[in-house]
Design a protein around this motif. Structure first.
Motif, PDB file in Angstrom:
ATOM      1  N   VAL A 121       0.852  -1.192   0.000  1.00  0.00           N
ATOM      2  CA  VAL A 121       0.000   0.000   0.000  1.00  0.00           C
ATOM      3  C   VAL A 121       0.889   1.243   0.000  1.00  0.00           C
ATOM      4  CG1 VAL A 121      -1.745   1.292   1.296  1.00  0.00           C
ATOM      5  CG2 VAL A 121      -1.821  -1.214   1.246  1.00  0.00           C
TER       6      VAL A 121
ATOM      7  N   ASP B 286      -6.325   5.858   6.792  1.00  0.00           N
ATOM      8  CA  ASP B 286      -7.484   5.406   6.008  1.00  0.00           C
ATOM      9  C   ASP B 286      -7.085   4.238   5.103  1.00  0.00           C
ATOM     10  OD1 ASP B 286      -9.141   7.281   7.152  1.00  0.00           O
ATOM     11  OD2 ASP B 286      -9.034   8.690   5.472  1.00  0.00           O
ATOM     12  N   ALA B 287      -5.927   4.376   4.458  1.00  0.00           N
ATOM     13  CA  ALA B 287      -5.464   3.313   3.557  1.00  0.00           C
ATOM     14  C   ALA B 287      -5.122   2.041   4.327  1.00  0.00           C
ATOM     15  CB  ALA B 287      -4.250   3.802   2.766  1.00  0.00           C
TER      16      ALA B 287
ATOM     17  N   ASP C 120      -3.013   8.181   5.375  1.00  0.00           N
ATOM     18  CA  ASP C 120      -2.325   6.897   5.481  1.00  0.00           C
ATOM     19  C   ASP C 120      -3.113   5.921   6.355  1.00  0.00           C
ATOM     20  OD1 ASP C 120      -0.286   7.725   3.850  1.00  0.00           O
ATOM     21  OD2 ASP C 120       1.075   8.257   5.476  1.00  0.00           O
TER      22      ASP C 120
END
Length: 452
Positions: A74, A110-111, A108
């Motif tokens: 990610v 959220d990801a 970040d």
């Protein structure tokens, strides 16, 4: 705990040019405080990783390994690292403003949450795992050595390695010159305001499912590890001189080797190592590693790393301590207000360095039920709230700080009180695991006295 994120030297380093005691002293003095106008900040947020629908159960190591392998694909701006017990940490890049830092880390997170959710996992913000006993996830030579070293002072070291999480705020050291934003003032302020931050954001009252009698059990664990490893220097000297002396006289955690287990000496300070040059001469890489194995509540790493705040509940709970701390250090008016507010607390911090003195112990045990800490916290949060627009905070961030002030600080509460209230509503009160009363005992009496 952040040891993994600061161990740039890796698991082992081939010995290089040895350093003398004088060279060590010069190196530490040169790198611990990089002075100048405060321009950047950062935050490190740690989380426990749990099953989304069964958060009290431990996650199987195989599931964690698969989830973290997926996370490494990610794209993030923050550095993602894993702590010894499997806790997840995001360390922001240096930001030019509070809101830049908030936006970067929020995106970040959220990801990260989206990726973990696909594996049925989620992030839990609490300073000390309330249900699980320490269980090491990472098996590496440095953690084997760390565990062996910390075991000498009891089980607290394993708890810190494997069951704790925090919000760490990183701020520039400040100007070389004296004054409100000077590095000497900021160093002093960090060690006294730090106790207020412990009390206001305490969020770890449980261990093994029971109250410990402390609102910040995470902070209790640090005190149990001892002053050499987890204490700060005395504040009666120039910060550079005090920290340099502390580094030299702190015990060496381990002597790294190219092959096989690392040596874990007992009673070997870095000063003794530099003088004796045994079991081998120390190198600059050894010094760099040694600095990462010291865990004071305020760690100078060129900038100031404030390490005393428990991980916070909710997806965005970390933003409030970041905003409050930044405002109180980087806005000159708020910094002066905070300095004057905490000065009366200094008498309670004279006997021992933080976090082992009576001020810090009261903050960790009683939180804002301590009337003096509550009064200072109200003054500091009010000053921070007034300063937030001046440092560019959005109305949303200011609103979150105002809500925290109203719900917690003004009422002498912290998130740990909410945890204990929920426990009290579902279970019969029990005595704390350290022999002190839990929510129905002495701590409850202290809290009632403050609010009456």
């Amino acid at each position: 705990m952040s040891e993994s994120s600061t161990t740039a030297a890796g698991d082992c380093t081939e010995p290089r040019t040895p350093v003398t005691e004088a060279e060590v002293e010069a190196l530490v003095r040169g790198i611990c405080f990089k002075t100048g106008p405060p321009r950047t900040l950062g935050v490190e947020v740690e989380w426990l990783v749990r099953e989304l629908h069964r958060p009290r159960l431990p996650v199987a190591p195989e599931r964690l390994e698969a989830a973290y392998a997926a996370l490494r694909t990610v794209p993030l701006r923050s550095a993602l690292t894993v702590e010894p017990g499997g806790q997840l940490e995001l360390s922001s890049p240096p930001a030019a403003s509070l809101m830049e830092c908030v936006r970067t880390v929020s995106a970040d997170l959220d990801a990260v949450r989206a990726a973990l959710r696909r594996d049925g996992l989620g992030l839990v913000g609490i300073g000390h795992d309330p249900w699980q006993s320490p269980r090491r996830f990472l098996r590496q030579p440095r953690y084997d050595a760390m565990e062996a070293c910390l075991d000498r002072t009891g089980p607290a070291g394993r708890a810190m390695m494997c069951t704790s999480a925090s919000v760490q705020v990183c701020l520039d050291a400040g100007y070389e010159e004296p004054g409100t934003l000077g590095h000497v003032r900021r160093w002093w302020l960090a060690h006294h305001l730090g106790a207020v931050l412990v009390a206001a954001f305490a969020n770890s009252p449980l261990a093994d499912g029971r109250p410990t009698g402390w609102l910040s059990t995470r902070q209790l664990r640090w005190t149990q590890i001892g002053t050499g490893r987890a204490g700060g220097p005395r504040l009666d000297a120039d910060p550079r001189a005090a920290w340099t002396r502390h580094v030299l006289d702190a015990p060496v955690m381990c002597v790294r080797r190219d092959n096989g287990p690392w040596d874990v000496p007992d009673g070997l300070t870095f000063r003794k190592w530099a003088r004796s040059r045994a079991p081998r001469p120390p190198t600059r890489e050894d010094l760099d590693y040694h600095l990462t194995t010291l865990f004071p509540p305020v760690r100078p790493r060129g900038h100031l790393e404030l390490r005393m705040i428990d991980a916070q509940p909710g997806e965005d709970g970390w933003i409030v301590p970041l905003a409050v701390t930044t405002a109180l250090f980087d806005d000159p008016e708020a910094a002066e207000t905070a300095y004057r507010a905490v000065k009366p607390l200094a008498e309670r911090a004279l006997t021992l360095p933080a976090p082992h003195n009576p001020l810090w112990l009261a903050a960790a045990r009683h939180g804002l039920a301590d009337g003096e800490l509550r009064e200072v916290a109200v003054a500091c949060f009010t000053a921070a709230l007034e300063a937030l627009p001046r440092i560019g905070a959005t109305a949303e961030v200011a609103g979150a700080v105002a809500a925290y002030l109203d719900r917690h600080v003004a009422r002498g509460r912290c998130p740990a009180d909410d945890v204990l209230d929920r426990l009290r509503a579902t279970e019969v009160p029990v005595r704390g695991t350290d022999g002190h009363h839990g929510p129905g005992g002495q701590h409850g009496k202290n809290r009632k006295d403050v609010r009456s």
